[in-house]
Write a protein that holds these residues in place. Structure first.
Motif, PDB file in Angstrom:
ATOM      1  N   UNK A  32       4.849   2.039  11.216  1.00  0.00           N
ATOM      2  CA  UNK A  32       3.749   0.900  10.220  1.00  0.00           C
ATOM      3  C   UNK A  32       4.230   0.336  11.959  1.00  0.00           C
ATOM      4  N   UNK A  33       4.886  -0.527  11.842  1.00  0.00           N
ATOM      5  CA  UNK A  33       4.925  -1.623  12.495  1.00  0.00           C
ATOM      6  C   UNK A  33       4.398  -1.159  13.989  1.00  0.00           C
ATOM      7  N   UNK A  34       5.194   0.310  14.907  1.00  0.00           N
ATOM      8  CA  UNK A  34       4.809   0.503  15.669  1.00  0.00           C
ATOM      9  C   UNK A  34       2.778   0.775  15.662  1.00  0.00           C
ATOM     10  N   UNK A  35       1.985   1.547  14.593  1.00  0.00           N
ATOM     11  CA  UNK A  35       0.610   1.015  14.541  1.00  0.00           C
ATOM     12  C   UNK A  35       0.182  -0.043  14.225  1.00  0.00           C
ATOM     13  N   UNK A  36       0.586  -1.171  14.388  1.00  0.00           N
ATOM     14  CA  UNK A  36      -0.030  -1.750  13.761  1.00  0.00           C
ATOM     15  C   UNK A  36       0.112  -3.081  13.439  1.00  0.00           C
ATOM     16  N   UNK A  37       1.224  -2.382  12.153  1.00  0.00           N
ATOM     17  CA  UNK A  37       1.401  -3.434  11.241  1.00  0.00           C
ATOM     18  C   UNK A  37       3.160  -3.343  10.617  1.00  0.00           C
ATOM     19  N   UNK A  38       3.558  -4.547  11.746  1.00  0.00           N
ATOM     20  CA  UNK A  38       4.795  -4.626  11.479  1.00  0.00           C
ATOM     21  C   UNK A  38       5.006  -5.452   9.785  1.00  0.00           C
ATOM     22  N   UNK A  39       4.205  -6.193   9.577  1.00  0.00           N
ATOM     23  CA  UNK A  39       4.122  -7.157   8.633  1.00  0.00           C
ATOM     24  C   UNK A  39       4.810  -6.605   7.492  1.00  0.00           C
ATOM     25  N   UNK A  40       4.107  -5.502   7.137  1.00  0.00           N
ATOM     26  CA  UNK A  40       4.207  -5.132   5.720  1.00  0.00           C
ATOM     27  C   UNK A  40       5.731  -4.927   5.370  1.00  0.00           C
ATOM     28  N   UNK A  41       6.087  -4.734   4.499  1.00  0.00           N
ATOM     29  CA  UNK A  41       7.335  -4.046   4.043  1.00  0.00           C
ATOM     30  C   UNK A  41       6.679  -3.387   2.382  1.00  0.00           C
ATOM     31  N   UNK A  42       8.141  -2.831   1.583  1.00  0.00           N
ATOM     32  CA  UNK A  42       8.320  -1.945   0.933  1.00  0.00           C
ATOM     33  C   UNK A  42       7.519  -2.060  -0.427  1.00  0.00           C
ATOM     34  N   UNK A  43       7.778  -3.536  -0.685  1.00  0.00           N
ATOM     35  CA  UNK A  43       7.614  -3.850  -1.884  1.00  0.00           C
ATOM     36  C   UNK A  43       5.560  -4.337  -1.563  1.00  0.00           C
ATOM     37  N   UNK A  44       5.298  -4.721  -0.002  1.00  0.00           N
ATOM     38  CA  UNK A  44       3.693  -4.599  -0.031  1.00  0.00           C
ATOM     39  C   UNK A  44       2.856  -3.408  -1.001  1.00  0.00           C
ATOM     40  N   UNK A  45       3.131  -2.472  -0.467  1.00  0.00           N
ATOM     41  CA  UNK A  45       2.516  -1.125  -0.405  1.00  0.00           C
ATOM     42  C   UNK A  45       2.452  -1.174  -1.749  1.00  0.00           C
ATOM     43  N   UNK A  46       3.576  -1.620  -2.967  1.00  0.00           N
ATOM     44  CA  UNK A  46       3.651  -1.013  -4.701  1.00  0.00           C
ATOM     45  C   UNK A  46       2.019  -2.817  -4.907  1.00  0.00           C
ATOM     46  N   UNK A  47       2.378  -3.623  -4.253  1.00  0.00           N
ATOM     47  CA  UNK A  47       1.577  -4.818  -4.327  1.00  0.00           C
ATOM     48  C   UNK A  47      -0.225  -4.022  -3.994  1.00  0.00           C
ATOM     49  N   UNK A  48      -0.501  -3.732  -3.060  1.00  0.00           N
ATOM     50  CA  UNK A  48      -1.756  -3.510  -2.183  1.00  0.00           C
ATOM     51  C   UNK A  48      -1.974  -1.924  -3.448  1.00  0.00           C
ATOM     52  N   UNK A  49      -1.211  -1.344  -3.594  1.00  0.00           N
ATOM     53  CA  UNK A  49      -2.126  -0.121  -4.944  1.00  0.00           C
ATOM     54  C   UNK A  49      -2.133  -0.844  -6.015  1.00  0.00           C
ATOM     55  N   UNK A  50      -1.911  -1.799  -6.865  1.00  0.00           N
ATOM     56  CA  UNK A  50      -1.343  -2.540  -7.882  1.00  0.00           C
ATOM     57  C   UNK A  50      -2.713  -3.476  -8.072  1.00  0.00           C
ATOM     58  N   UNK A  70       4.557 -15.939 -11.101  1.00  0.00           N
ATOM     59  CA  UNK A  70       4.789 -17.238 -10.384  1.00  0.00           C
ATOM     60  C   UNK A  70       5.847 -15.790  -8.730  1.00  0.00           C
ATOM     61  N   UNK A  71       6.330 -14.695  -9.066  1.00  0.00           N
ATOM     62  CA  UNK A  71       6.938 -14.266  -7.983  1.00  0.00           C
ATOM     63  C   UNK A  71       6.011 -13.551  -7.889  1.00  0.00           C
ATOM     64  N   UNK A  72       4.555 -12.580  -8.041  1.00  0.00           N
ATOM     65  CA  UNK A  72       3.016 -12.821  -7.846  1.00  0.00           C
ATOM     66  C   UNK A  72       2.571 -13.584  -6.902  1.00  0.00           C
ATOM     67  N   UNK A  73       2.727 -14.600  -7.646  1.00  0.00           N
ATOM     68  CA  UNK A  73       1.704 -15.577  -6.627  1.00  0.00           C
ATOM     69  C   UNK A  73       2.065 -15.529  -5.174  1.00  0.00           C
ATOM     70  N   UNK A  74       3.631 -15.808  -5.220  1.00  0.00           N
ATOM     71  CA  UNK A  74       4.632 -15.683  -3.838  1.00  0.00           C
ATOM     72  C   UNK A  74       3.938 -14.860  -2.994  1.00  0.00           C
ATOM     73  N   UNK A  75       3.820 -13.722  -3.814  1.00  0.00           N
ATOM     74  CA  UNK A  75       3.664 -12.048  -2.648  1.00  0.00           C
ATOM     75  C   UNK A  75       2.344 -12.502  -2.347  1.00  0.00           C
ATOM     76  N   UNK A  76       1.770 -12.663  -3.153  1.00  0.00           N
ATOM     77  CA  UNK A  76       0.342 -12.569  -2.516  1.00  0.00           C
ATOM     78  C   UNK A  76      -0.324 -14.069  -2.011  1.00  0.00           C
ATOM     79  N   UNK A  79       0.636 -11.455   1.348  1.00  0.00           N
ATOM     80  CA  UNK A  79      -0.061 -11.048   1.631  1.00  0.00           C
ATOM     81  C   UNK A  79      -1.167 -11.352   2.362  1.00  0.00           C
ATOM     82  N   UNK A  80      -1.754 -12.562   2.203  1.00  0.00           N
ATOM     83  CA  UNK A  80      -2.873 -13.677   2.656  1.00  0.00           C
ATOM     84  C   UNK A  80      -2.685 -14.254   4.137  1.00  0.00           C
ATOM     85  N   UNK A  81      -1.412 -14.432   3.910  1.00  0.00           N
ATOM     86  CA  UNK A  81      -1.167 -15.325   5.189  1.00  0.00           C
ATOM     87  C   UNK A  81      -1.223 -14.044   6.270  1.00  0.00           C
TER      88      UNK A  81
END
Length: 158
Positions: A32-50, A70-76, A79-81
């Motif tokens: 994913x980093x090589x394809x232009x998504x270096x910011x994505x982390x394992x948790x982010x996949x769960x968040x985007x799916x949810x 609060x944890x959801x808000x911090x992750x959001x 991912x917004x940033x």
């Protein structure tokens, strides 16, 4: 009582399953980093799916993931940033703000699916397609009926 082979202690199975999972996830994120998504982390996949196609609120997102609002808000916020999620007004209730996946987030999800297909093909090339099919069949047999759970982040943390 079952006899255990000393060369195959019971604790090795979950560790090997975890190691296989980590290997796939690490390989996914390197690609994913090589394809232009270096910011994505394992948790982010769960968040985007949810978040889902229709969007959700931070409170609902926390419930889906099994984490605090609060944890959801911090992750959001994170991912917004970096452009994977956006906050918008709820068209049905002006008091609510929805979180939605952006085109960049959808691209990350789509690329993840493609990369997972390639990684599975690599495993099949190494182990043989029959063994990978059998491994998946066996894991489906042993896993709970609701094996795909979005609340894994909360389960791991709680």
């Amino acid at each position: 009582m079952a006899t255990t082979d000393p060369a195959r202690p019971g604790f090795a199975l979950p560790l090997l399953l975890l190691a296989g999972f980590q290997t796939l996830i690490d390989d996914l994120h390197a690609e994913l980093a090589r394809e232009g998504h270096p910011e994505l982390r394992p948790l982010h996949g769960f968040v985007l799916q949810a978040v889902g196609a229709g969007g959700t609120t931070a409170t609902e997102l926390g419930q889906r993931l099994g984490i605090s609002k609060q944890a959801a808000g911090k992750t959001v916020d994170r991912l917004v940033a970096v452009g994977y999620l956006e906050r918008v007004e709820d068209p049905t209730d002006a008091r609510r703000r929805l979180v939605r996946v952006t085109p960049r987030g959808a691209d990350g999800l789509g690329r993840s699916a493609e990369i997972f297909d390639r990684l599975r093909a690599q495993w099949a090339e190494t182990l043989g397609p029959e063994r990978v099919d059998a491994m998946e069949d066996d894991l489906r047999t042993m896993a709970s009926a609701n094996w795909f759970r979005l609340d894994v982040p909360g389960w791991l943390g709680g």
